[in-house]
Enzyme design. Structure first.
Site, PDB file in Angstrom:
ATOM      1  N   SER A  46       0.479 -10.060  -0.557  1.00  0.00           N
ATOM      2  CA  SER A  46       0.302  -8.613  -0.475  1.00  0.00           C
ATOM      3  C   SER A  46       0.512  -7.993   0.899  1.00  0.00           C
ATOM      4  O   SER A  46       0.689  -6.781   0.995  1.00  0.00           O
ATOM      5  CB  SER A  46      -1.103  -8.244  -0.958  1.00  0.00           C
ATOM      6  OG  SER A  46      -2.089  -8.875  -0.147  1.00  0.00           O
ATOM      7  N   LYS A  82       0.803  -1.225   0.000  1.00  0.00           N
ATOM      8  CA  LYS A  82       0.000   0.000   0.000  1.00  0.00           C
ATOM      9  C   LYS A  82       0.842   1.285   0.000  1.00  0.00           C
ATOM     10  O   LYS A  82       0.370   2.337  -0.456  1.00  0.00           O
ATOM     11  CB  LYS A  82      -0.937   0.006   1.206  1.00  0.00           C
ATOM     12  CG  LYS A  82      -2.066  -1.008   1.134  1.00  0.00           C
ATOM     13  CD  LYS A  82      -3.098  -0.611   0.093  1.00  0.00           C
ATOM     14  CE  LYS A  82      -4.347  -1.479   0.205  1.00  0.00           C
ATOM     15  NZ  LYS A  82      -5.403  -1.019  -0.717  1.00  0.00           N
TER      16      LYS A  82
END
Length: 415
Positions: free
Chosen positions: A308, A54
């Site tokens: 992720s 992110k």
């Protein structure tokens, strides 16, 4: 924006991120390669700053603000990981920031937001869902003029996320056959899928959603983003009720496939990553890997699975183990009516349970004015194949036994 124009934006984002984002490892997974017959590589974004990809999108957006915009500050809503990226970017760029998270955000993620942002960032906890946090962030922006930093629904954020694909190609030195990407609001899939469609259109791109939060699948089926009526928030990093208006058309047009994975399968993969590979993955981080066995991958294909995020609160592992056991058919719950007489439990143990069946939960309620007493019984099996013989013995027993079926209200009370 054309795919070529977007690819240029990704290249510019990669330049901005130089020296800020880590070039995370691309590691071959022997376990997943053996299981699928393909050559599976893990893109370890769990080792990124903030333990998630992110940062890429958040920093790319904030680094492009002009002086007045920086002075007005920044605000975002987050399930946890995006907030860490915004917090780090704000601290790095000297921008005052504010991060709104729902109360369901694990404590570990909240603490990391505060640590990465330091004095530059204010953390605000409120509401039960990401959508409520997003509304609070929008209201703050309207009052103060702060720039909203979307987690997925902005081309600048999406271009930053797309830099993951650039790194993968540089590290492999050739295009993979398949890239598998977790999906929440669609920013990562939009960025990776659109860049690959422009630069390497032969790559098969697969997006993976949790079955209880498949908002992109719903959007593709209906022709546009729509809010899910029901949302399972267990895979908190991907539990988005409505995908983005910006990310949706990019995903639609890049030709990506969409698949869903049961939350129990995600838990099983989390445990395999931890126990076999020594990797701590959060639920959303394990999404892509959890889907590999269902993708019909060609033997010998080069497959990249994006891991992720690794922001998993250790207190959640008890639930992870529970969900995994249920998913694998190793744990079942029953309501058993015992006659209120001596020896009833002994007969149940001798006549119903098999030699490898283990009682892991037993709650008995005795009623003095009734002939029977109800017991909630949780049984763990040695193998999935042990369930059918167990149920046949239960049917043959004089006891009244009822399965507490997954999906029922009673079952949700337990798990």
């Amino acid at each position: 924006m054309t795919p070529d124009d977007f690819a240029g934006s990704v290249a510019a984002a990669a330049q901005r991120l130089t020296g800020v984002a880590r070039t995370t490892p691309l590691q071959r997974s022997a376990r997943l390669s053996d299981a699928t017959g393909a050559h599976v590589w893990l893109k370890r974004e769990d080792l990124q700053v903030g333990r998630s990809y992110k940062l890429r999108g958040a920093y790319n957006l904030l680094a492009g603000l002009d002086g007045d915009e920086r002075a007005a500050g920044a605000v975002c809503a987050s399930a946890g990981n995006h907030g860490q990226g915004v917090a780090y970017a704000c601290a790095r760029l000297g921008i005052r920031g504010r991060v709104h998270v729902p109360s369901t955000t694990p404590r570990q993620k909240r603490e990391r937001i505060a640590a990465l942002g330091g004095s530059a960032v204010e953390l605000v906890v409120g509401g039960d869902t990401y959508d409520e946090a997003a509304l609070a962030a929008a209201e703050h922006a309207a009052r103060t003029g702060a720039t909203v930093v979307p987690a997925f629904d902005d081309l600048r954020t999406i271009a930053g996320q797309g830099t993951v694909a650039v790194e993968v190609l540089d590290q492999l030195a050739h295009a993979p056959d398949v890239v598998v990407v977790p999906v929440g609001g669609g920013g990562l899939l939009a960025g990776v899928g659109t860049w690959l469609a422009a630069r390497h259109p032969g790559v098969r791109v697969v997006g993976v959603e949790p079955a209880g939060a498949a908002s992109m699948t719903a959007a593709l089926a209906s022709g546009g983003p729509e809010a899910l009526v029901e949302l399972d928030t267990f895979v908190d990093g991907a539990a988005v009720r409505r995908v983005g208006d910006v990310s949706f058309p990019l995903v639609r047009d890049c030709g990506a496939e969409l698949v869903t994975v049961d939350e129990g399968r995600v838990c099983t993969e989390m445990l395999d990553l931890y126990q076999v590979d020594g990797i701590i993955a959060e639920p959303a981080g394990a999404l892509a890997c959890a889907a590999l066995d269902a993708l019909d991958l060609p033997a010998g294909a080069t497959v990249v699975s994006l891991l992720s995020g690794g922001n998993n609160d250790v207190s959640r592992y008890a639930e992870v183990v529970e969900r995994s056991l249920v998913h694998r058919g190793l744990k079942h719950y029953f309501l058993v009516e015992f006659p209120q007489e001596p020896g009833a439990l002994r007969r149940f143990l001798d006549e119903v349970l098999g030699p490898d069946d283990d009682i892991v939960l037993f709650e008995y309620v005795k009623r003095d004015n009734r002939e029977t007493g109800a017991a909630l019984c949780g049984i763990e099996l040695a193998s999935r194949e042990g369930y059918e013989p167990l149920w046949k013995r239960m049917e043959a027993s004089p006891l009244r036994i009822q399965l507490v079926a997954p999906g029922t209200a009673a079952y949700r009370f337990l798990v």
